[in-house]
Design a protein around this motif. Structure first.
Motif, short mmCIF file in Angstrom:
data_model
loop_
_atom_site.label_atom_id
_atom_site.label_comp_id
_atom_site.label_asym_id
_atom_site.label_seq_id
_atom_site.Cartn_x
_atom_site.Cartn_y
_atom_site.Cartn_z
N ILE A 1 5.66 106.66 52.19
CA ILE A 1 4.54 107.29 52.81
C ILE A 1 3.47 107.62 51.63
N GLN A 2 4.05 108.35 50.47
CA GLN A 2 3.42 108.62 49.43
C GLN A 2 2.95 107.52 48.77
N PHE A 3 3.73 106.52 48.74
CA PHE A 3 3.23 105.13 47.74
C PHE A 3 2.31 104.54 48.47
N LEU A 4 2.64 104.42 49.75
CA LEU A 4 1.37 103.78 50.54
C LEU A 4 -0.06 104.35 50.61
N SER A 5 0.13 105.73 50.77
CA SER A 5 -1.02 106.64 50.80
C SER A 5 -1.80 106.68 49.46
N GLY A 6 -0.96 106.63 48.29
CA GLY A 6 -1.43 106.59 46.95
C GLY A 6 -2.18 105.26 46.73
N GLU A 7 -1.52 103.93 47.05
CA GLU A 7 -2.03 102.74 46.66
C GLU A 7 -3.33 102.53 47.39
N HIS A 8 -3.49 103.12 48.83
CA HIS A 8 -4.85 102.59 49.51
C HIS A 8 -5.78 103.74 50.06
N ARG A 9 -5.49 104.92 49.05
CA ARG A 9 -6.10 105.98 49.21
C ARG A 9 -7.68 105.81 49.18
N PHE A 10 -8.24 104.83 48.37
CA PHE A 10 -9.76 104.66 48.47
C PHE A 10 -10.27 103.53 49.76
N HIS A 11 -9.47 102.86 50.03
CA HIS A 11 -9.48 102.23 51.23
C HIS A 11 -9.46 102.97 52.44
#
Length: 527
Positions: free
Chosen positions: A362-372
């Motif tokens: 969850i943290q990985f995906l949230s971090g990767e796509h935080r700007f999107h």
């Protein structure tokens, strides 16, 4: 193992931060052969984050140094090395900007070969201008016209005096082959007009440099979902298909990756393991048998049922990581920490590792796509709480999102948005980050195919209800995020397995409980 030993064993999850990476990197000769061929002037290396793009560039750089040591100039740049000119800029202006930036990097590197220091750009330019070396004076002419001392926003127009002939002549005088390696230039991605124009401008400028100027080879890493978005919005992106190079990993490749690390780590001082390896080499074995034998010295074989005795020939590493080396190494590191002082990670250690590993997804995906998608962490956490893998038809998916994510006010509607349009936006994001996938039934028993966003990005272009299409949470996230029960739970700082009477504490202690005996008996053995 403690964290320092684990890091020494597995290396850093980021290849560019791992000083020993090249000692145990998996040789991808199939890709390196294409990358080293200077007839392939431009290559776009496409792979998801954590799939080894940076590691491939490191291997490519090392390969160039060995094969072309005399006249190669290698320049490696990251997104952090670039100061973008601003917002609301057209693609053509970005092309001018990026072409100037890339030529600036190239000619500064050529000047450095003659001892010019560009720590202060003004002083560096003066050194080139006043040099008796004709090559350096040519470099000054180029850099001066590029406006290297100007602010980024002042470099959006191309100086007509910078003709291809002038640049070509300066490049030929250096007698160098240029290798420009651009990594993570799509970092901090957001699906906005300006950001997309910036990436398309970069790719177009790279294509122009490679086609116009001799001796320039450019390699750019890019994530496939971003490439897909650009293809569906920019007609010019169709011209880049011939330059795409897809990086993916077979289960055998990931098995090799773990085996290489074990052999390298043990060769640095573990005499017992070296003796084991010498004995193993005396017998005729297939490559798979050798690798499995090496890995079994550190990790028990397992499958995702986490049942003792079940084996997958370590294909489970590929499944649980979605074929991403960084995810696999993270999973192994968690299991090693849980195993503590035991020499071999057991199946139960892998099972317990799924708890922390899933939360990290969850943290990985949230971090990767935080700007999107700034709300992605909230969305994933809510979806996981429903413990629902099968999401039904496209209509069912729409209804589920509207009822549980929008009408519950988890994600508020912006002005002018409807519940239906917001639900489509959320569904598209979940599809793009691979949290959900489409399944098409083809008629026969167990006769179906799966689609990811990269395969069919238009599946959720609208709420069209295509026949025989259903939706489901990707099995990796279903397992990793405990939607499919992993039978592991947490009490305070302890990880416990249902049906077991031992609990793992992250600090490395174990508490055994037997009936009404005293509560805490410490042990060095961890189940």
């Amino acid at each position: 193992m403690n964290p320092n030993d684990i890091r020494a064993f597995l290396g850093s999850e980021l290849a560019q931060d791992d000083p020993n990476f090249l000692n145990y990197a998996v040789p991808r000769d199939d890709l390196l052969e294409e990358l080293r061929d200077d007839r392939n002037r431009l290559s776009l290396i496409s792979a998801a984050r954590g799939s080894g793009k940076s590691g491939l560039l490191l291997c490519h750089e090392e390969d160039i140094k060995k094969r072309f040591p005399e006249n190669s100039v290698i320049i490696r740049k990251y997104y952090a090395d670039v100061q973008l000119p601003g917002a609301n800029i057209e693609t053509n202006a970005f092309v001018n900007y990026w072409r100037g930036v890339m030529l600036e990097w190239i000619f500064k590197e050529i000047a450095k070969k003659h001892g010019v220091d560009f720590a202060d750009p003004v002083i560096g330019l003066e050194q080139c201008k006043n040099s008796e070396n004709s090559e350096l004076r040519a470099v000054f002419t180029i850099l001066d016209r590029l406006g290297t001392t100007k602010f980024p926003g002042e470099r959006l127009e191309w100086d007509p005096g910078l003709t291809p002939e002038l640049i070509e002549r300066a490049l030929k005088s250096s007698e160098s082959t240029i290798w420009l390696l651009l990594d993570e230039m799509d970092d901090h991605y957001s699906n906005t007009y300006s950001r997309n124009n910036g990436i398309v401008g970069l790719l177009q400028a790279a294509r122009d440099c490679c086609s116009r100027y001799p001796g320039i080879n450019i390699r750019i890493t890019i994530r496939p979902h971003i490439l897909t978005i650009l293809k569906t919005n920019y007609d010019i992106m169709q011209k880049f298909r011939e330059h795409e190079l897809t990086l993916s990993w077979h289960p055998k490749s990931l098995r090799t990756m773990i085996a290489n690390r074990i052999v390298w780590f043990d060769s640095t001082g573990d005499a017992e393991q070296q003796e084991f390896q010498l004995i193993a080499d005396q017998f005729e074995q297939t490559e798979e048998q050798k690798q499995c034998g090496i890995i079994e010295s550190r990790f028990s074989d397992f499958d995702l049922s986490f049942t003792a005795g079940h084996r997958s020939r370590y294909r489970a590493f590929h499944t649980v990581s979605m074929g991403r080396p960084r995810w696999m190494l993270e999973f192994c590191a968690i299991a090693l920490r849980i195993a503590g002082s035991k020499k071999t990670v057991e199946v139960s250690d892998f099972q317990k590792a799924m708890y922390e590993y899933g939360n990290n997804r969850i943290q990985f995906l949230s971090g990767e796509h935080r700007f999107h998608c700034p709300d992605l962490e909230k969305l994933l956490s809510r979806l996981v709480s429903f413990r629902k893998v099968q999401l039904g038809s496209t209509f069912d998916l729409q209804t589920f999102i509207e009822k549980n994510l929008i009408e519950s006010e988890l994600v508020p509607l912006n002005e002018g948005e409807t519940t239906r349009s917001k639900a489509l936006e959320i569904a598209l994001v979940l599809f793009m980050v691979e949290f959900i996938r489409a399944k098409q039934t083809l008629g026969g028993r167990n006769d179906h195919r799966f689609y990811s966003f990269i395969d069919r990005p238009s599946l959720l272009a609208s709420w069209s209800h295509e026949k025989n299409i259903t939706w489901e949470v990707h099995p990796v996230f279903a397992r990793g995020m405990n939607i499919i029960d992993s039978k592991v739970y947490r009490v305070g700082s302890e990880y416990r397995t249902l049906g077991k009477n031992k609990a793992y504490k992250p600090q490395g202690q174990v508490i055994e409980r037997k009936g009404k005996q005293r509560k805490g008996r410490r042990s060095s053995n961890i189940d």
